[in-house]
Scaffold this motif. Structure first.
Motif, PDB file in Angstrom:
ATOM      1  N   UNK A 176     -11.539  -5.467  11.421  1.00  0.00           N
ATOM      2  CA  UNK A 176     -12.501  -6.434  11.943  1.00  0.00           C
ATOM      3  C   UNK A 176     -13.577  -6.845  10.955  1.00  0.00           C
ATOM      4  N   UNK A 177     -14.196  -7.983  11.282  1.00  0.00           N
ATOM      5  CA  UNK A 177     -15.163  -8.612  10.377  1.00  0.00           C
ATOM      6  C   UNK A 177     -16.328  -7.681  10.054  1.00  0.00           C
ATOM      7  N   UNK A 178     -16.741  -6.844  11.019  1.00  0.00           N
ATOM      8  CA  UNK A 178     -17.935  -6.036  10.736  1.00  0.00           C
ATOM      9  C   UNK A 178     -17.657  -4.845   9.829  1.00  0.00           C
ATOM     10  N   UNK A 179     -16.404  -4.645   9.418  1.00  0.00           N
ATOM     11  CA  UNK A 179     -16.102  -3.565   8.465  1.00  0.00           C
ATOM     12  C   UNK A 179     -15.810  -4.118   7.066  1.00  0.00           C
ATOM     13  N   UNK A 180     -15.834  -5.439   6.948  1.00  0.00           N
ATOM     14  CA  UNK A 180     -15.420  -6.038   5.666  1.00  0.00           C
ATOM     15  C   UNK A 180     -16.331  -5.598   4.516  1.00  0.00           C
ATOM     16  N   UNK A 181     -17.633  -5.575   4.740  1.00  0.00           N
ATOM     17  CA  UNK A 181     -18.560  -5.235   3.651  1.00  0.00           C
ATOM     18  C   UNK A 181     -18.306  -3.819   3.134  1.00  0.00           C
ATOM     19  N   UNK A 182     -18.089  -2.883   4.059  1.00  0.00           N
ATOM     20  CA  UNK A 182     -17.852  -1.487   3.646  1.00  0.00           C
ATOM     21  C   UNK A 182     -16.540  -1.385   2.872  1.00  0.00           C
ATOM     22  N   UNK A 183     -15.535  -2.133   3.317  1.00  0.00           N
ATOM     23  CA  UNK A 183     -14.239  -2.151   2.619  1.00  0.00           C
ATOM     24  C   UNK A 183     -14.409  -2.706   1.202  1.00  0.00           C
ATOM     25  N   UNK A 209       0.833  -1.211   0.000  1.00  0.00           N
ATOM     26  CA  UNK A 209       0.000   0.000   0.000  1.00  0.00           C
ATOM     27  C   UNK A 209       0.864   1.257   0.000  1.00  0.00           C
ATOM     28  N   UNK A 210       1.981   1.199   0.715  1.00  0.00           N
ATOM     29  CA  UNK A 210       2.843   2.387   0.754  1.00  0.00           C
ATOM     30  C   UNK A 210       3.369   2.711  -0.644  1.00  0.00           C
ATOM     31  N   UNK A 211       3.607   1.678  -1.450  1.00  0.00           N
ATOM     32  CA  UNK A 211       4.058   1.906  -2.834  1.00  0.00           C
ATOM     33  C   UNK A 211       2.901   2.368  -3.724  1.00  0.00           C
ATOM     34  N   UNK A 212       1.746   1.690  -3.633  1.00  0.00           N
ATOM     35  CA  UNK A 212       0.632   2.002  -4.535  1.00  0.00           C
ATOM     36  C   UNK A 212       0.091   3.412  -4.292  1.00  0.00           C
ATOM     37  N   UNK A 213       0.161   3.839  -3.044  1.00  0.00           N
ATOM     38  CA  UNK A 213      -0.272   5.186  -2.679  1.00  0.00           C
ATOM     39  C   UNK A 213       0.482   6.244  -3.500  1.00  0.00           C
ATOM     40  N   UNK A 214       1.755   5.961  -3.806  1.00  0.00           N
ATOM     41  CA  UNK A 214       2.582   6.941  -4.519  1.00  0.00           C
ATOM     42  C   UNK A 214       2.095   7.175  -5.952  1.00  0.00           C
ATOM     43  N   UNK A 215       1.380   6.203  -6.538  1.00  0.00           N
ATOM     44  CA  UNK A 215       0.821   6.392  -7.880  1.00  0.00           C
ATOM     45  C   UNK A 215      -0.444   7.250  -7.829  1.00  0.00           C
ATOM     46  N   UNK A 216      -0.984   7.452  -6.624  1.00  0.00           N
ATOM     47  CA  UNK A 216      -2.207   8.244  -6.501  1.00  0.00           C
ATOM     48  C   UNK A 216      -3.473   7.415  -6.420  1.00  0.00           C
ATOM     49  N   UNK A 217      -3.348   6.072  -6.388  1.00  0.00           N
ATOM     50  CA  UNK A 217      -4.541   5.235  -6.250  1.00  0.00           C
ATOM     51  C   UNK A 217      -5.255   5.553  -4.931  1.00  0.00           C
ATOM     52  N   UNK A 218      -6.567   5.340  -4.929  1.00  0.00           N
ATOM     53  CA  UNK A 218      -7.335   5.481  -3.688  1.00  0.00           C
ATOM     54  C   UNK A 218      -7.149   4.177  -2.910  1.00  0.00           C
ATOM     55  N   UNK A 219      -6.395   4.221  -1.819  1.00  0.00           N
ATOM     56  CA  UNK A 219      -5.926   2.986  -1.162  1.00  0.00           C
ATOM     57  C   UNK A 219      -6.655   2.717   0.161  1.00  0.00           C
ATOM     58  N   UNK A 220      -6.978   1.439   0.350  1.00  0.00           N
ATOM     59  CA  UNK A 220      -7.563   1.009   1.627  1.00  0.00           C
ATOM     60  C   UNK A 220      -7.023  -0.367   1.976  1.00  0.00           C
ATOM     61  N   UNK A 221      -7.139  -0.712   3.248  1.00  0.00           N
ATOM     62  CA  UNK A 221      -6.701  -2.040   3.688  1.00  0.00           C
ATOM     63  C   UNK A 221      -7.592  -2.523   4.819  1.00  0.00           C
ATOM     64  N   UNK A 222      -7.607  -3.833   4.970  1.00  0.00           N
ATOM     65  CA  UNK A 222      -8.471  -4.449   5.995  1.00  0.00           C
ATOM     66  C   UNK A 222      -7.640  -5.442   6.804  1.00  0.00           C
ATOM     67  N   UNK A 223      -7.803  -5.404   8.114  1.00  0.00           N
ATOM     68  CA  UNK A 223      -7.088  -6.374   8.959  1.00  0.00           C
ATOM     69  C   UNK A 223      -7.963  -6.687  10.168  1.00  0.00           C
TER      70      UNK A 223
END
Ligand code: NDP
Ligand code: OXD
Length: 309
Positions: free
Chosen positions: A177-184, A149-163
């Protein structure tokens, strides 16, 4: 304090040379050569430990995985008091960042379409989309997901991650967490899997998950083959719910010759090469961990056996 390496003989020979240079005081053997006296083996680096390690190597103190993941280990045979350490070293990280960046740009710049066009001798420019309008989502915000993500962010992509537990990464929307997966998923055009394989993540990439992505999303699968239900992937590609898939891992590896994924026009497959442990940097990390172990300090990459990663 003998060290045993059990993996590919070529890589074992490289490790042996590096140990001889950097830590000549540590006797080093490459399986199946063990030096004769198995009671002297204290440290094991392996993709897969020998059968019944507790009996075979009765004085083992640490098990190192030669890979970033440990799902390939049958940990039931490794006594609970023995720490298991996965590989965190710069070579694996750099390789993964390169692979995923290439895969994202392949999809983002429509190379699947242009490849098909070339086969039909068609010259048809498609509109170029701004990176900022392409939403990237990474499943797993560990060492690899974060670096990608740190690399892809540099291209200007709209970046998100889930853990599971959440992270803070500059310029990246982090979901926890599991309850945010759908929104992600609802905001993800290119989904990248960089999760460890555990009971909680096996089969996660399935129809239910694909249906939560925007229609026409793409998948980059760099985790482990069993994360993905391959029949569900084929169905999602057939319906247009997914547009493209780049798979570095499959189940099994390799797929049988007749498997439809091999020849699918919207699928690219590579033979589990997204990243590879680099012996020179790996040996540095292992030696640092041996020092930490001797001094009773936590080792880099020591896994939580209850969590499975
Ligand atoms: P890490 O252990 O550093 O990170 C794992 C991430 O996944 C963490 O953010 C963790 O959350 C998250 N996670 C684990 N379980 C869940 C869950 N149930 N729900 C949500 N999030 C979860 O691993 P790495 O980044 O080093 O490596 C990731 C994986 O990449 C490896 O396990 C391996 O499968 C794969 N890999 C593939 C390679 C290839 O060549 N194809 C090469 C190397 C690795 P939290 O932060 O909350 O703990
Ligand atoms: C790893 C791998 O886990 O190569 O390092 O997949």
């Amino acid at each position: 304090m003998t060290f045993l390496y059990k993996g590919s003989p070529e890589r074992g020979a490289q490790w042996a040379k590096l140990f001889a240079q950097k830590a000549p005081e540590i006797p080093f053997h490459v399986w199946p050569e063990t030096g004769g006296d198995l009671t002297k083996i204290r440290y094991l680096a392996a993709w897969q430990p020998p059968e019944d390690p507790a009996r075979t190597l009765p004085n083992l103190e640490v098990v190192f995985s030669v890979g970033a993941g440990v799902d390939q280990f049958d940990l039931s045979g490794v006594p609970a008091h023995i720490p298991v350490v996965r590989m965190i070293e710069p070579g694996i990280v750099e390789g993964m960042v390169e692979y995923v960046t290439h895969a994202v740009l392949t999809i983002h710049r429509d190379h699947f379409d242009y490849h098909l066009q070339q086969q039909q001798k068609t010259w048809h420019p498609l509109p170029v989309r701004a990176a900022s309008s392409r939403r990237i989502g990474v499943l797993g915000l560990g060492v690899l997901g974060t670096a990608v993500l740190e690399q892809l962010r540099l291209f200007g992509f709209a970046c998100a991650g889930w853990s599971r537990s959440g992270r803070e990464i500059e310029g990246v929307a982090c979901y926890a967490g599991a309850n945010t997966l759908d929104a992600f998923l609802a905001r993800t055009d290119i989904l990248i899997c960089l999760l460890p394989l555990t009971d909680a993540t096996r089969g996660l990439l399935n129809t239910a998950l694909f249906n939560k992505l925007p229609r026409g999303a793409s998948l980059i699968q760099t985790g482990r083959g069993p994360h993905l239900n391959q029949d569900d992937l084929l169905a999602a590609l057939a319906s247009g719910q997914l547009q493209n898939a780049i798979l570095d891992v499959t189940d099994p590896e390799p797929l049988p010759d007749t498997h439809p994924l091999w020849t699918h026009p919207r699928v690219r497959i590579t033979p589990h090469i997204a990243s590879e442990t680099r012996p020179d940097s790996a040996v540095e990390v292992v030696l640092e961990n041996l020092r930490r172990h001797r001094e009773g300090l936590p080792m880099l990459g020591q896994i939580d056996r209850n969590r499975g990663y």
